[in-house]
Scaffold this motif. Sequence first.
Motif, PDB file in Angstrom:
ATOM      1  N   THR A 144     -49.306  67.233  43.761  1.00 22.21           N
ATOM      2  CA  THR A 144     -48.135  66.894  44.515  1.00 22.21           C
ATOM      3  C   THR A 144     -48.051  68.122  45.453  1.00 22.21           C
ATOM      4  OG1 THR A 144     -47.015  68.794  42.849  1.00 22.21           O
ATOM      5  CG2 THR A 144     -46.843  66.129  42.404  1.00 22.21           C
ATOM      6  N   THR A 145     -48.955  69.280  45.612  1.00 22.67           N
ATOM      7  CA  THR A 145     -48.856  69.820  46.641  1.00 22.67           C
ATOM      8  C   THR A 145     -49.151  69.308  48.035  1.00 22.67           C
ATOM      9  OG1 THR A 145     -51.139  70.583  46.355  1.00 22.67           O
ATOM     10  CG2 THR A 145     -49.214  72.060  45.259  1.00 22.67           C
ATOM     11  N   GLU A 146     -49.817  68.097  47.708  1.00 25.32           N
ATOM     12  CA  GLU A 146     -50.239  67.524  49.106  1.00 25.32           C
ATOM     13  C   GLU A 146     -48.994  66.842  49.843  1.00 25.32           C
ATOM     14  OE1 GLU A 146     -52.890  64.500  47.843  1.00 25.32           O
ATOM     15  OE2 GLU A 146     -54.592  65.727  47.482  1.00 25.32           O
ATOM     16  N   MET A 147     -47.876  66.664  49.133  1.00 28.94           N
ATOM     17  CA  MET A 147     -46.389  66.311  49.814  1.00 28.94           C
ATOM     18  C   MET A 147     -45.794  67.140  50.362  1.00 28.94           C
ATOM     19  SD  MET A 147     -45.901  63.481  46.663  1.00 28.94           S
ATOM     20  CE  MET A 147     -45.433  64.579  45.434  1.00 28.94           C
ATOM     21  N   SER A 148     -46.181  68.488  50.552  1.00 28.04           N
ATOM     22  CA  SER A 148     -45.390  69.563  51.183  1.00 28.04           C
ATOM     23  C   SER A 148     -44.729  69.042  52.431  1.00 28.04           C
ATOM     24  CB  SER A 148     -46.501  70.777  51.408  1.00 28.04           C
ATOM     25  OG  SER A 148     -46.927  71.242  50.009  1.00 28.04           O
ATOM     26  N   ASP A 149     -43.509  69.751  52.605  1.00 24.69           N
ATOM     27  CA  ASP A 149     -42.632  69.081  53.547  1.00 24.69           C
ATOM     28  C   ASP A 149     -42.792  70.004  54.612  1.00 24.69           C
ATOM     29  OD1 ASP A 149     -40.138  66.866  53.811  1.00 24.69           O
ATOM     30  OD2 ASP A 149     -39.786  68.828  54.718  1.00 24.69           O
ATOM     31  N   THR A 150     -42.469  69.621  55.705  1.00 27.68           N
ATOM     32  CA  THR A 150     -42.513  70.712  56.953  1.00 27.68           C
ATOM     33  C   THR A 150     -41.233  70.433  57.683  1.00 27.68           C
ATOM     34  OG1 THR A 150     -43.855  69.272  58.455  1.00 27.68           O
ATOM     35  CG2 THR A 150     -44.834  71.069  57.100  1.00 27.68           C
ATOM     36  N   SER A 151     -40.022  69.961  57.219  1.00 26.14           N
ATOM     37  CA  SER A 151     -38.899  69.494  57.727  1.00 26.14           C
ATOM     38  C   SER A 151     -37.827  70.481  58.150  1.00 26.14           C
ATOM     39  CB  SER A 151     -37.953  68.492  56.844  1.00 26.14           C
ATOM     40  OG  SER A 151     -37.630  68.970  55.703  1.00 26.14           O
ATOM     41  N   GLY A 152     -38.180  71.732  57.532  1.00 30.79           N
ATOM     42  CA  GLY A 152     -37.577  72.861  57.929  1.00 30.79           C
ATOM     43  C   GLY A 152     -36.243  73.013  56.745  1.00 30.79           C
ATOM     44  N   HIS A 153     -36.255  72.336  55.655  1.00 31.01           N
ATOM     45  CA  HIS A 153     -35.260  72.329  54.627  1.00 31.01           C
ATOM     46  C   HIS A 153     -35.787  73.600  53.640  1.00 31.01           C
ATOM     47  CE1 HIS A 153     -33.693  68.500  55.126  1.00 31.01           C
ATOM     48  NE2 HIS A 153     -34.764  67.909  54.899  1.00 31.01           N
ATOM     49  N   LEU A 154     -37.015  74.157  53.588  1.00 26.83           N
ATOM     50  CA  LEU A 154     -37.040  75.459  53.062  1.00 26.83           C
ATOM     51  C   LEU A 154     -36.446  76.672  53.814  1.00 26.83           C
ATOM     52  CD1 LEU A 154     -38.243  77.146  50.757  1.00 26.83           C
ATOM     53  CD2 LEU A 154     -40.500  76.962  51.940  1.00 26.83           C
ATOM     54  N   GLU A 155     -37.180  76.632  55.144  1.00 25.42           N
ATOM     55  CA  GLU A 155     -36.496  77.791  55.862  1.00 25.42           C
ATOM     56  C   GLU A 155     -34.873  77.824  55.780  1.00 25.42           C
ATOM     57  OE1 GLU A 155     -40.556  77.019  56.969  1.00 25.42           O
ATOM     58  OE2 GLU A 155     -38.561  75.466  56.743  1.00 25.42           O
ATOM     59  N   GLU A 156     -34.161  76.541  55.998  1.00 28.39           N
ATOM     60  CA  GLU A 156     -32.754  76.703  55.793  1.00 28.39           C
ATOM     61  C   GLU A 156     -32.169  77.127  54.682  1.00 28.39           C
ATOM     62  OE1 GLU A 156     -32.171  72.541  58.503  1.00 28.39           O
ATOM     63  OE2 GLU A 156     -31.826  72.678  56.524  1.00 28.39           O
ATOM     64  N   ALA A 157     -32.888  76.850  53.346  1.00 26.96           N
ATOM     65  CA  ALA A 157     -32.616  77.002  52.057  1.00 26.96           C
ATOM     66  C   ALA A 157     -32.673  78.709  52.011  1.00 26.96           C
ATOM     67  CB  ALA A 157     -33.386  76.299  51.037  1.00 26.96           C
ATOM     68  N   LEU A 158     -33.882  79.155  52.284  1.00 23.23           N
ATOM     69  CA  LEU A 158     -34.176  80.747  52.359  1.00 23.23           C
ATOM     70  C   LEU A 158     -33.234  81.289  53.102  1.00 23.23           C
ATOM     71  CD1 LEU A 158     -37.986  80.663  52.891  1.00 23.23           C
ATOM     72  CD2 LEU A 158     -36.904  81.082  50.630  1.00 23.23           C
ATOM     73  N   GLU A 159     -32.739  81.063  54.193  1.00 23.33           N
ATOM     74  CA  GLU A 159     -31.708  81.595  55.122  1.00 23.33           C
ATOM     75  C   GLU A 159     -30.307  81.631  54.305  1.00 23.33           C
ATOM     76  OE1 GLU A 159     -31.645  79.316  58.505  1.00 23.33           O
ATOM     77  OE2 GLU A 159     -33.371  80.920  59.619  1.00 23.33           O
ATOM     78  N   ARG A 160     -30.034  80.743  53.755  1.00 27.05           N
ATOM     79  CA  ARG A 160     -28.832  80.807  52.716  1.00 27.05           C
ATOM     80  C   ARG A 160     -29.193  81.782  51.773  1.00 27.05           C
ATOM     81  NH1 ARG A 160     -27.413  74.911  50.256  1.00 27.05           N
ATOM     82  NH2 ARG A 160     -25.729  76.252  49.372  1.00 27.05           N
ATOM     83  N   VAL A 161     -30.313  81.889  50.915  1.00 22.20           N
ATOM     84  CA  VAL A 161     -30.478  82.602  49.819  1.00 22.20           C
ATOM     85  C   VAL A 161     -30.401  84.037  50.295  1.00 22.20           C
ATOM     86  CG1 VAL A 161     -32.271  83.519  48.223  1.00 22.20           C
ATOM     87  CG2 VAL A 161     -31.657  80.919  48.519  1.00 22.20           C
ATOM     88  N   HIS A 162     -30.830  84.485  51.599  1.00 25.73           N
ATOM     89  CA  HIS A 162     -31.011  85.922  51.801  1.00 25.73           C
ATOM     90  C   HIS A 162     -29.898  86.502  51.998  1.00 25.73           C
ATOM     91  CE1 HIS A 162     -35.339  84.752  53.283  1.00 25.73           C
ATOM     92  NE2 HIS A 162     -35.331  85.209  52.004  1.00 25.73           N
ATOM     93  N   ALA A 163     -28.653  85.868  52.083  1.00 23.09           N
ATOM     94  CA  ALA A 163     -27.440  86.500  52.158  1.00 23.09           C
ATOM     95  C   ALA A 163     -27.077  87.058  50.828  1.00 23.09           C
ATOM     96  CB  ALA A 163     -26.202  85.446  52.690  1.00 23.09           C
TER      97      ALA A 163
END
Length: 341
Positions: free
Chosen positions: A3-22
């Motif tokens: 399933t690691t072959e399905m890694s997404d580069t949409s920016g969703h992870l970056e957005e989520a991390l920015e939420r978390v870092h608050a």
Amino acid sequence: MDTTEMSDTSGHLEEALERVHASGPERQGWLSNHAPMVVEALAAHGQASSVHRWLDRYQDRLEDFPDRTAPVTDDNWRSALGDPRRIADWTDHFSRTLAERPWKDVLAEWWPRLLPGLYGGATHTVIRVGHAVRAVAAEENAPRRTELAHALGYWAARHQTVTGLVSLPGPATAGQALDAVPAIEPGHVGFRNRLAAVRRLPVWADEVTDPDTAKERLADLVRAATHRYATHGHGEPTMLVHAATAPNAVLRTLDSLPRDQWAPSLHAAWRASAAVTAIYAPVEPVDHAPPTRLAPEEVLERALAHGDEHVIKLTDTALDVGDERALAAALRSVELSEPRA
């Protein structure tokens, strides 16, 4: 299917991390914030589009980022190591350092300093670093570097060592060595008190010095600990997850480290996995056969639907291992754990 072959580069992870870092890395003064680890695991296995929905469900467990005390510097860092009041100070230190130097250089410098204290935060510290390293190694950008700074800062602030362990003769294989770990005496409450009660652990892989052998043995340990959850996870369904996920965090970091750090990493990962095994061992194992065989992506979908953070993280490790017994262990965690509302 990997399933690691399905890694997404949409920016969703970056957005989520920015939420978390608050938010801070803990809540209620001790419990770890699992959000950054879970959203990275989901994104790594092709579920980036689900990270915001999962994070919305977890939002009530996030607390504000803690206040700063005084800067951590190259001169005073030793006195700040292991001081949870300095979480913000440590995070600032690593944010500055990672802005000035390549992240692999920073990791190589700090990994041997932090490795003896990987028990901190009930091993969530090293686990968060493992997720952060996988993320930044896959794609380096500001949110992922920031997550590495937060993860290293959390580890430094919660750095906790274990000393005075008596070594017992150890069997040859990782599975046999985990079976040989003696359980602690009953009656101890809380991870810190339970960890302090660990007195004896079998020797396993201490003789390994070759980096490639160390990596192979570490993979064996992750596989054995994951498989073992299916028959022993009922001892403590949440905490026994870390017997597998902590060494896997170390394993997924190795390729970003100098090779001379691989063998010490194996030795530390073994002691952490064995300590968790000793602390939460059930009275007896149980036979377990999964009710059905599912494809890896179906197991991940079940873990996501269940929603518990530890279920998702064990599933992440099971997908790394990739065999049927590992997937059965992930499904076992779905059975044993309370679903997230």
